[in-house]
Write an enzyme that holds these catalytic residues in place. Structure first.
Site, PDB file in Angstrom:
ATOM      1  N   LYS A  59      -8.116 -16.559  -8.164  1.00  0.00           N
ATOM      2  CA  LYS A  59      -8.913 -17.522  -7.394  1.00  0.00           C
ATOM      3  C   LYS A  59      -8.698 -17.327  -5.898  1.00  0.00           C
ATOM      4  CE  LYS A  59      -7.360 -21.505  -6.322  1.00  0.00           C
ATOM      5  NZ  LYS A  59      -6.931 -22.910  -6.095  1.00  0.00           N
ATOM      6  N   ASN A  60      -7.439 -17.156  -5.499  1.00  0.00           N
ATOM      7  CA  ASN A  60      -7.120 -17.088  -4.076  1.00  0.00           C
ATOM      8  C   ASN A  60      -7.519 -15.763  -3.438  1.00  0.00           C
ATOM      9  OD1 ASN A  60      -6.116 -19.685  -4.049  1.00  0.00           O
ATOM     10  ND2 ASN A  60      -3.997 -19.051  -4.389  1.00  0.00           N
ATOM     11  N   CYS A  66      -5.886 -30.071  -3.079  1.00  0.00           N
ATOM     12  CA  CYS A  66      -4.732 -30.720  -3.688  1.00  0.00           C
ATOM     13  C   CYS A  66      -3.936 -31.500  -2.646  1.00  0.00           C
ATOM     14  CB  CYS A  66      -3.810 -29.678  -4.332  1.00  0.00           C
ATOM     15  SG  CYS A  66      -4.402 -29.046  -5.899  1.00  0.00           S
ATOM     16  N   ARG A  97      -1.818 -29.620   5.587  1.00  0.00           N
ATOM     17  CA  ARG A  97      -2.213 -28.222   5.757  1.00  0.00           C
ATOM     18  C   ARG A  97      -3.263 -28.157   6.859  1.00  0.00           C
ATOM     19  NH1 ARG A  97      -3.444 -26.052  -0.204  1.00  0.00           N
ATOM     20  NH2 ARG A  97      -4.441 -28.080  -0.456  1.00  0.00           N
ATOM     21  N   VAL A 103       3.003 -19.086   9.878  1.00  0.00           N
ATOM     22  CA  VAL A 103       2.270 -18.222   8.957  1.00  0.00           C
ATOM     23  C   VAL A 103       1.234 -19.038   8.186  1.00  0.00           C
ATOM     24  CG1 VAL A 103       2.449 -16.761   6.911  1.00  0.00           C
ATOM     25  CG2 VAL A 103       4.162 -16.591   8.728  1.00  0.00           C
ATOM     26  N   SER A 104      -0.016 -18.565   8.178  1.00  0.00           N
ATOM     27  CA  SER A 104      -1.114 -19.277   7.516  1.00  0.00           C
ATOM     28  C   SER A 104      -1.992 -18.266   6.796  1.00  0.00           C
ATOM     29  CB  SER A 104      -1.942 -20.052   8.542  1.00  0.00           C
ATOM     30  OG  SER A 104      -3.155 -20.512   7.976  1.00  0.00           O
ATOM     31  N   VAL A 105      -2.104 -18.420   5.467  1.00  0.00           N
ATOM     32  CA  VAL A 105      -2.930 -17.495   4.691  1.00  0.00           C
ATOM     33  C   VAL A 105      -4.404 -17.648   5.063  1.00  0.00           C
ATOM     34  CG1 VAL A 105      -3.725 -16.876   2.374  1.00  0.00           C
ATOM     35  CG2 VAL A 105      -1.311 -17.377   2.767  1.00  0.00           C
ATOM     36  N   ASP A 147       3.507 -21.640  -5.037  1.00  0.00           N
ATOM     37  CA  ASP A 147       2.644 -21.900  -6.185  1.00  0.00           C
ATOM     38  C   ASP A 147       3.342 -21.684  -7.530  1.00  0.00           C
ATOM     39  OD1 ASP A 147       0.536 -22.679  -4.650  1.00  0.00           O
ATOM     40  OD2 ASP A 147      -0.648 -20.865  -4.905  1.00  0.00           O
ATOM     41  N   ARG A 184      -9.034 -25.979 -11.930  1.00  0.00           N
ATOM     42  CA  ARG A 184      -9.313 -25.371 -10.633  1.00  0.00           C
ATOM     43  C   ARG A 184      -8.622 -24.020 -10.483  1.00  0.00           C
ATOM     44  NH1 ARG A 184      -6.994 -28.254  -6.416  1.00  0.00           N
ATOM     45  NH2 ARG A 184      -8.054 -26.731  -5.112  1.00  0.00           N
TER      46      ARG A 184
END
Length: 420
Positions: free
Chosen positions: A22-23, A117, A122, A162-164, A306, A398
């Site tokens: 999904k990601n 979620c 975030r 750090v941010s995906v 996760d 999800r």
């Protein structure tokens, strides 16, 4: 509304195929906004978040075509409404990923404030700050973020944290921005590398993905023909833990061991026998006396947040005591209350959980609070005495494709039933 009824106590055995991630799929779907022609995407998982992202693009004017092969064709060359509507965005934070592509391709975007979620703060400040440095004018109110830019300019940007999704958003925007953009302190997750590889296959010039510094030499035109989505490392890790907890023996196919290295290393620490092949990981716990192991979540290549809830379920029935420290999100221990209902011995102090293993868990009525919390409850239910009822399972839908079907093929007893 639906719920799962799970009878615990069965050993799990057999092979299970890992679905697409999904990601990885969500940012690649968003990236199709940058393309001039139709792209075919393979291995997209059948998940609520993927459906929502496709519906979001369709609402903006993208053409979506579902092929008999299971692939999906997307043509986003004629978007006429660059707006991410509230009713689609409120349940899925990843919708902010359309922001960078819309701004780069169409010069404007209207994005509802993100949902998803409830696992902690975030913020998307990093996304907005980077786009503002590139030349975007940004306004906002309680519901929407408004962005406009006649032209984007290359930047040298350092992420404060750090941010995906921040890395992905700015990387996509920079792909259609003439000049050299340098992004520093970037996320290193495999899904970020997957997006960069996808964009490069479409004509982008991105180097350094998977490292802390990513460089993007912008271009005027992007096109691609076909792409296959990376397999889901979190799904793979979840099924490996299911093998461990049930003293079972499971082989997870369609997964690269390198993407879950820290996960199978931690499982080895518990005593589980791990066998690695090119595209599979096998976990044999049939003779294992599980030993508790400490966890501290960190950005990739550290232990993934996760997988924290799933390992907490595992530690709950392992010998000895363990500590799990959550450093990524501040509100990601909501599953603790539910695991306690099943007999787990867990105490909390700020961002640390101390777990003392117990011989058995007991079936109960529990509620899923978020996606990964719901996975931990399914795992706990697989070993719980009697039956467990898990409510609010829309969370698990999800992120896990046909989870009860896959587990039942391995020997579990799970029923999905409507809530009347």
């Amino acid at each position: 509304m639906e719920r799962l009824i799970i009878k615990g106590g069965n050993q799990l055995h057999g092979d299970v195929n890992c679905s697409g991630a999904k990601n990885a799929g969500l940012p690649i779907i968003a990236a199709t906004i940058l393309l001039e022609k139709t792209i075919e995407i393979e291995n997209l998982p059948h998940l609520k978040d993927i459906s929502t992202m496709l519906e979001l693009l369709n609402s903006m004017g993208s053409e979506i075509n579902f092929l008999e092969s299971g692939s999906i064709e997307i043509n986003s060359s004629n978007i006429n409404l660059p707006e991410a509507r509230y009713e689609l965005v409120k349940t899925m934070r990843a919708s902010v990923l359309v922001m960078g592509p819309l701004l780069a391709k169409y010069g404007k975007a209207k994005i509802s404030q993100p949902g998803g979620c409830n696992i902690g703060t975030r913020p998307i400040d990093f996304h907005l700050k980077g786009l503002e440095m590139m030349g975007a004018k940004i306004d906002s109110d309680k519901k929407f973020i408004y962005l406009k830019a006649q032209k984007l300019n290359p930047i040298d940007f350092i992420f404060p944290k750090v941010s995906v999704t921040g890395t992905e958003n700015l990387m996509m925007a920079a792909s259609l921005t003439r000049g050299k953009t340098v992004l520093r302190n970037c996320a290193k997750e495999p899904e970020v590398t997957e997006l960069a590889n996808f964009l490069n296959s479409c004509g982008a010039n991105i180097s350094g993905a998977g490292e802390s510094i990513i460089e993007i030499e912008g271009t005027d035109l992007l096109n691609g023909k076909k792409w296959k989505i990376l397999s889901d490392r979190i799904e793979a890790g979840t099924y490996l833990i299911a093998a461990a907890m049930t003293n079972g023996h499971i082989k997870v196919n369609n997964i690269s061991p390198s993407t879950i290295k820290i996960i199978h290393q931690k499982l080895s620490d518990t005593g589980v026998k791990i066998k690695l092949e090119k595209n599979s990981v096998e976990a044999d716990a049939t003779t294992t006396n599980l030993q508790a192991t400490d966890i501290c979540t960190k950005p990739f290549p550290g232990f993934p947040t996760d997988m924290q809830a799933q390992f907490m379920a595992l530690n709950s029935i392992s010998n000895g005591s363990s500590t799990i420290e959550e450093t990524v999100f501040e509100n990601r221990f909501q599953h603790v209350i539910e695991l306690r209902k099943m007999g787990a011995n867990i105490s909390l102090e700020k961002n640390k959980a101390k777990i003392i293993g117990v011989p058995n868990l007991v079936g109960s009525v529990v509620k899923a609070s978020d996606l990964r919390a719901s996975a931990s409850l399914v795992l706990a239910a697989l070993v719980g005495k009697n039956r467990t009822q898990i409510d609010d399972i829309f969370h698990i839908d999800r992120g896990y494709e046909c989870i009860e079907e896959k587990l039942n093929k391995l020997g579990a007893e799970i029923i999905r039933e409507p809530v009347i």
